[in-house]
Design a protein around this motif. Structure first.
Motif, short mmCIF file in Angstrom:
data_model
loop_
_atom_site.label_atom_id
_atom_site.label_comp_id
_atom_site.label_asym_id
_atom_site.label_seq_id
_atom_site.Cartn_x
_atom_site.Cartn_y
_atom_site.Cartn_z
N GLN A 1 -6.74 0.46 -2.23
CA GLN A 1 -5.38 -0.10 -2.24
C GLN A 1 -5.24 -1.26 -1.27
O GLN A 1 -4.63 -2.29 -1.59
CB GLN A 1 -4.36 0.99 -1.86
N ILE A 2 -5.79 -1.11 -0.08
CA ILE A 2 -5.71 -2.17 0.92
C ILE A 2 -6.43 -3.42 0.43
O ILE A 2 -5.94 -4.55 0.57
CB ILE A 2 -6.28 -1.69 2.27
N GLN B 1 -7.12 4.84 -0.45
CA GLN B 1 -6.28 3.97 0.37
C GLN B 1 -7.01 2.68 0.72
O GLN B 1 -6.41 1.60 0.79
CB GLN B 1 -5.83 4.70 1.65
N VAL C 1 0.88 -1.17 0.00
CA VAL C 1 0.00 0.00 0.00
C VAL C 1 0.91 1.22 0.00
O VAL C 1 1.65 1.45 0.95
CB VAL C 1 -0.94 0.02 1.21
N VAL D 1 0.97 5.46 4.72
CA VAL D 1 -0.38 5.35 4.17
C VAL D 1 -1.34 6.43 4.67
O VAL D 1 -2.41 6.61 4.09
CB VAL D 1 -0.98 3.96 4.47
#
Length: 278
Positions: free
Chosen positions: A183-184, A180, A116, A200
């Motif tokens: 992305q995770i 984010q 990430v 992050v």
């Protein structure tokens, strides 16, 4: 932890930009890791670590300390100049992953690692849908069953609290916190044993930061993923990590249990970091 086998172990990892010279090869303490004689940058210098199953290892340091470069090297975004790194689930931990072929490095990224990034543009394709971003990771690991991919993608996005009516929306239309979260989801799509997280929460509002960190913690506890989290913010490291490495000028200047480092820092730089938090 001495009797436990690490899921990831790095030994004497160095990332150098330049050939070096007798001066910087002898003097390890260089300002910002840059040699004043030949201008070589020692971004990461002789770093060793162990990451154990189900733990979070925090890496803290100022900008230019080498912490993000270390993560990018482990994820093959940046080649190592020298060093050794082994994954327990790859050839029983007997093979240096830096010496593997490009094909094997892709396998490791797609099956055993997730990343990430601080900048979501590096981890997501902004002009395809959120669902397609997650599916891309599943396809890279060999999944070709459309039904299972759709189900897995929906499961992952719901898990990070992104409603399914946003499944077909492109990440460029999402907020920073939602990017984010996507992305995770993408990074954990194939249940990797190792997850890297690079700054992050940088640039996010405080309330959004807290939600993202809570999400990371809950995923780590639920899936038992071993994580390495990089931050310049010691409060993030204190909240998230079991053990901490402090980096300065490309080197690790202090490491230990996070509580110990917070309560009794030994290195002058770590003392400055801790005092700034008080």
């Amino acid at each position: 932890m001495k009797n436990r086998t690490p899921v990831l172990e790095g030994s004497h990892i160095t990332v150098r930009f330049g050939d070096g010279c007798p001066y910087c090869r002898e003097h390890t303490e260089l300002e910002k890791g840059r040699c004043p004689v030949c201008r070589t940058i020692w971004a990461v210098r002789d770093v060793s670590f162990r990451l154990y199953e189900g733990e979070i290892l925090g890496i803290v340091g100022e900008s230019g300390s080498g912490k993000s470069t270390l993560l990018k090297t482990l994820y093959f975004d940046q080649p190592a100049t020298s060093g050794d790194c082994r994954i327990a689930r790859y050839h029983d931990g007997q093979k240096n992953i830096f010496d593997t072929s490009s094909q094997q490095k892709r396998y490791l990224r797609n099956h055993l690692m997730g990343m990430v990034y601080q900048n979501p543009i590096l981890g997501l394709r902004m002009k395809i849908s959120a669902g397609a971003n997650v599916a891309e990771k599943l396809i890279a690991a060999g999944n070709r069953n459309a039904g299972s991919m759709i189900g897995r993608t929906e499961e992952l996005l719901q898990h990070v609290e992104i409603s399914l009516d946003r499944l077909r929306d492109q990440p460029r239309y999402f907020s920073g916190g939602m990017q984010q979260r996507v992305q995770i989801s993408k990074a954990t799509a194939n249940n990797p044993p190792i997850l890297f997280l690079d700054e992050v929460t940088t640039g996010l509002d405080l309330s959004v930061q807290a939600k993202v960190l809570d999400l990371i913690r809950s995923i780590q506890k639920e899936l038992g993923i071993a994580m390495m989290i990089v931050s310049h913010d010691l409060s993030v490291i204190r909240m998230m990590s079991d053990r901490t490495m402090v980096m300065l000028g490309g080197r690790v200047v202090e490491e230990g249990l996070t509580d110990q480092i917070m309560e009794d820092p030994m290195h002058a730089y770590t003392q400055t970091l801790v005092n700034s938090l008080l």
